[in-house]
Enzyme design. Structure first.
Site, mmCIF file in Angstrom:
data_model
loop_
_atom_site.group_PDB
_atom_site.id
_atom_site.type_symbol
_atom_site.label_atom_id
_atom_site.label_comp_id
_atom_site.label_asym_id
_atom_site.label_seq_id
_atom_site.Cartn_x
_atom_site.Cartn_y
_atom_site.Cartn_z
ATOM 1 C CB CYS A 3 -29.560 -4.867 -15.126
ATOM 2 S SG CYS A 3 -29.069 -5.463 -13.505
ATOM 3 C CE LYS A 57 2.736 -8.468 -1.724
ATOM 4 N NZ LYS A 57 1.323 -8.428 -1.833
ATOM 5 C CB CYS A 61 -30.789 -10.364 -12.775
ATOM 6 S SG CYS A 61 -29.989 -8.938 -12.034
ATOM 7 C CD GLU A 117 15.909 -3.603 -1.801
ATOM 8 O OE1 GLU A 117 14.833 -2.972 -1.802
ATOM 9 O OE2 GLU A 117 16.871 -3.344 -2.540
ATOM 10 N NE ARG A 120 3.471 2.520 -8.449
ATOM 11 C CZ ARG A 120 2.372 1.932 -8.894
ATOM 12 N NH1 ARG A 120 1.258 2.052 -8.220
ATOM 13 N NH2 ARG A 120 2.378 1.256 -10.000
ATOM 14 C CB ALA A 132 22.299 19.657 23.813
ATOM 15 C CG ASP A 148 14.549 20.181 22.650
ATOM 16 O OD1 ASP A 148 14.484 19.684 21.501
ATOM 17 O OD2 ASP A 148 14.033 19.666 23.660
ATOM 18 C CE LYS A 150 5.535 -5.401 -2.136
ATOM 19 N NZ LYS A 150 4.443 -4.733 -1.429
#
Ligand code: IVH
Length: 681
Positions: free
Chosen positions: A435, A317, A411, A116, A139, A37, A39, A118
């Site tokens: 370097c 977390k 190094c 809430e 963002r 219906a 559709d 996350k």
């Protein structure tokens, strides 16, 4: 048949009916009619709009499938910044957060929080003007994101129009776009069937789908949405707290997670955390923690924010996932300031949603403390975007005859001595500009997304450019010619031109991005932004004293010293001067156009057809400079349509909606060509 009022009404009725069913199905999860219906209603509307194209509006449910592919995503300025959240990993950190909140507010009793889930997806800002969704932006760095409107329109859980008869004149809805686990599995199964690349986790799949240039592709991806907050709002008075705002969002037809709860005090928060940790695996989508928000809007305003995170909210977390794997070797990496970091090469292992094959050991002391050796079995931990870490060696599994790692004195890239200053944990290569590893890292940082954002200039290409002697410092990038790049291995003419044009495009930037890109030790985005705001240009910074630098908020003696030392180096001054000469520029902060020079402030404009005196990009740039907003499609809230040669259907639509149509000359007269300040530095 002519377009009569009756036909218009029929279209409006069909749309309202379809939107009602969308709301029941996608937002409330309570479908009330069979798919067939639904559709049929959609077919009727598509048929009607095909007969009367003038009827098509961007927010019609038929328009979700997606418009034309875009060449790139345009930047969008967030007038109300999109903040990030501080993280807590332990109960003690949540307890300390709650204590800080109460102390700042002077509240002795307990605070009401909104707790809430996350979701681990992509933050989005949906802009509704007079109830219609006119723009969706990511963002980005919090103040400038990307326009992904065409893609977001294809997401069925996002209403194109708000419900209700009196929508607010402006409402920015903030929330998370994500993919459910089953949607992700189905997408990967499809990709495998077609021999395409699969995604590693639902977050990457959601991000990749949202960043498709072709909205038709996005429309085939199972993206979903939950609203969790508001940005700028005009034309309605807001409820006094966050929980009530979520209820308002729901009543306007937005999908809000039913697991959001109002809880009391820190005990309420921690109780919520435990319940969610238990339910986590049975949820249809991934969550990586929970968020606590001080509910009362007045309290939120009193608390304010620091840098990029509000003081009134925190993410708690879940513990990071751990897995066991084998150490194949320990190598030493050279960072952009010469810091030497031991890195363990691992047998690849899937942990925390990605395959991990390297883990940092931070510094020489940490390497000695953990005594990680090749052949060892180790526990590896990864959470969120954090760099994977080795938690500990499983000593029972250490092979006989294993040997501790030998710490280098030279190094590994340039052979210069490694020096560790007294009292410092970090050991550094003393090679400086000699370097190549330091140069490569500095260039990587310079080109990165949050710095100069040079698309396509990744790690491998930088290595090639430096190894071929084409680039030694950032200024050299701007002298590269396509044929030089094309001569590199695995490079064609086309990709070389693309790269050179991306480098060239990065010339126009902002002062804060440029300062961040320079890679001054200790200067992250927040400090770069503070320096840009304070000094408003590079020249005053070049001559700033350490004392004057220390007067800036958040700049302590160490950073002031580093900034001063950086700008005092003749080599750095030369490279900066060279980049200025090569055209790197940003809007002059001292010459920001005054409101009086912004004739298009508050106006939304659409450009159509081919312009004669400028490209479309230039016209859009002019609109933004004059304070206006650029939209891609005409709607009732469009202020003007600028019409060039060979326009398309937009003109008819504008006329139908009563939107004024301007010629190119009229547009120029409106913005009076008194150009506002892009300043060469
Ligand atoms: S509030 C000022 N609420 O987490 C508050 N964020 O680490 C800003 N996120 O960028 C965000 N679920 O993408 C908020 N219920 C929720 C969230 C949530 C997921 C994401 C969001 C944000 C990131 C911050």
């Amino acid at each position: 048949m002519p377009l009569t009022a009756a036909v218009r009404e029929q279209a409006a009725r069909l749309r309202a009916e379809i939107e009602g069913h969308d709301y029941l199905y996608y937002v409330l999860d309570q479908p009330s009619i069979p798919d067939s219906a639904y559709d049929a209603l959609m077919r009727d509307l598509v048929g009607l709009e095909a007969r009367y194209p003038e009827l098509v509006t961007p927010d019609s449910p038929t328009q979700r499938v997606g418009g034309r592919p875009a060449l790139q995503f345009l930047p969008v300025q967030h007038d109300t910044p999109m903040l990030s959240l501080d993280n807590a990993f332990e109960d003690a950190e949540v307890i300390a957060f709650d204590r800080r909140v109460r102390e700042r507010l002077g509240v002795a009793g307990s605070i009401d929080y909104s707790a809430e889930p996350k979701l681990d997806g992509i933050a989005i800002n949906l802009r509704y003007e007079d109830g219609r969704m006119v723009r969706a932006a990511t963002r980005g760095d919090g103040s400038v994101g990307e326009d992904v409107t065409s893609n977001v329109r294809t997401i069925k859980t996002i209403p194109l129009r708000l419900r209700g008869d009196t929508p607010p004149s402006l409402m920015e809805v903030r929330g998370e776009i994500f993919m459910s686990r089953s949607g992700f599995e189905a997408l990967n199964a499809r990709a495998r069937g077609a021999g395409d690349k699969t995604f590693v986790n639902p977050r990457n799949a959601a991000a990749g789908s949202l960043r498709q240039l072709d909205p038709k592709l996005t429309s085939t991806r199972p993206l979903e949405f939950f609203a969790y907050g508001l940005g700028e709002v005009r034309g309605i008075s807001l409820p006094s707290g966050h929980t009530a705002s979520l209820a308002l969002l729901r009543s306007l037809g937005l999908r809000v997670n039913e697991l959001c709860e109002s809880v009391q005090g820190v005990d309420g928060c921690l109780g919520y955390f435990r319940r969610m940790a238990e339910r986590r695996r049975s949820l249809p989508y991934d969550i990586d923690g929970v968020v606590y928000k001080v509910d009362d809007h007045r309290f939120q305003a009193m608390l304010g924010s620091v840098s990029r995170a509000p003081r009134w909210a925190i993410a708690h977390k879940f513990p990071a996932e751990e897995a066991l794997t084998l150490v194949e070797g320990v190598e030493f990496q050279v960072g952009r300031t010469g810091a030497i970091t031991p890195v363990a090469r691992l047998k690849p292992v899937f942990v925390g949603g990605v395959t991990v094959s390297n883990a940092t050991l931070h510094n020489f002391d940490e390497l000695a403390r953990k005594d990680v050796r090749p052949g060892d079995t180790v526990a590896v931990r990864r959470a969120g975007d954090v760099i994977p870490e080795i938690v500990a060696v499983v000593l029972d599994k250490r092979p006989e005859k294993s040997r501790a790692v030998h710490v280098p004195r030279q190094c590994p890239a340039c052979g210069s001595d490694i020096i560790r200053a007294d009292g410092e944990v970090v050991a550094r290569c003393s090679g400086g500009l000699v370097c190549s590893a330091q140069r490569k890292q500095a260039l990587r940082h310079f080109a990165s997304r949050r710095a100069m954002n040079i698309d396509g200039l990744g790690e491998k290409l930088i290595d090639q450019l430096v190894d071929a002697g084409l680039v030694a410092n950032a200024a050299d990038l701007y002298r590269l010619q396509p044929d030089q790049v094309a001569a590199l291995e695995r490079m064609g003419e086309k990709s070389a031109t693309k790269l050179v044009s991306a480098i060239s495009g990065s010339r126009s930037t902002t002062l804060e991005r440029f300062l961040f890109a320079l890679g001054i030790p200790g200067v992250g985005e927040a400090t770069a932004s503070a320096l840009a705001q304070h000094f408003q240009g590079i020249d005053p910074l070049l001559s700033a004293t350490e004392e004057s630098l220390q007067k800036i908020e958040d700049v302590g003696p160490a950073i002031a010293g580093a900034v001063h030392a950086f700008f005092a180096q003749p080599h750095n001054q030369e490279v900066i001067a060279e980049m200025r000469r090569l055209g790197i520029c940003w809007p002059d902060q001292t010459e920001r156009p005054k409101p009086a020079n912004q004739p298009l402030a508050g106006k939304t404009l659409v450009v159509t057809g081919t312009l004669t005196g400028m490209t479309r990009d230039q016209a859009q740039e002019r609109i933004r400079e004059a304070g206006g907003r650029v939209a891609s499609s005409v709607s009732a809230s469009t202020s003007y349509l600028i019409c060039g040669e060979n326009p398309g259907s937009k003109v008819a639509l504008a006329k139908g909606l009563g939107v004024p149509v301007l010629t190119e000359a009229e547009f120029l007269a409106l913005v009076n060509d008194d150009k506002a300040g892009q300043n060469e530095i």
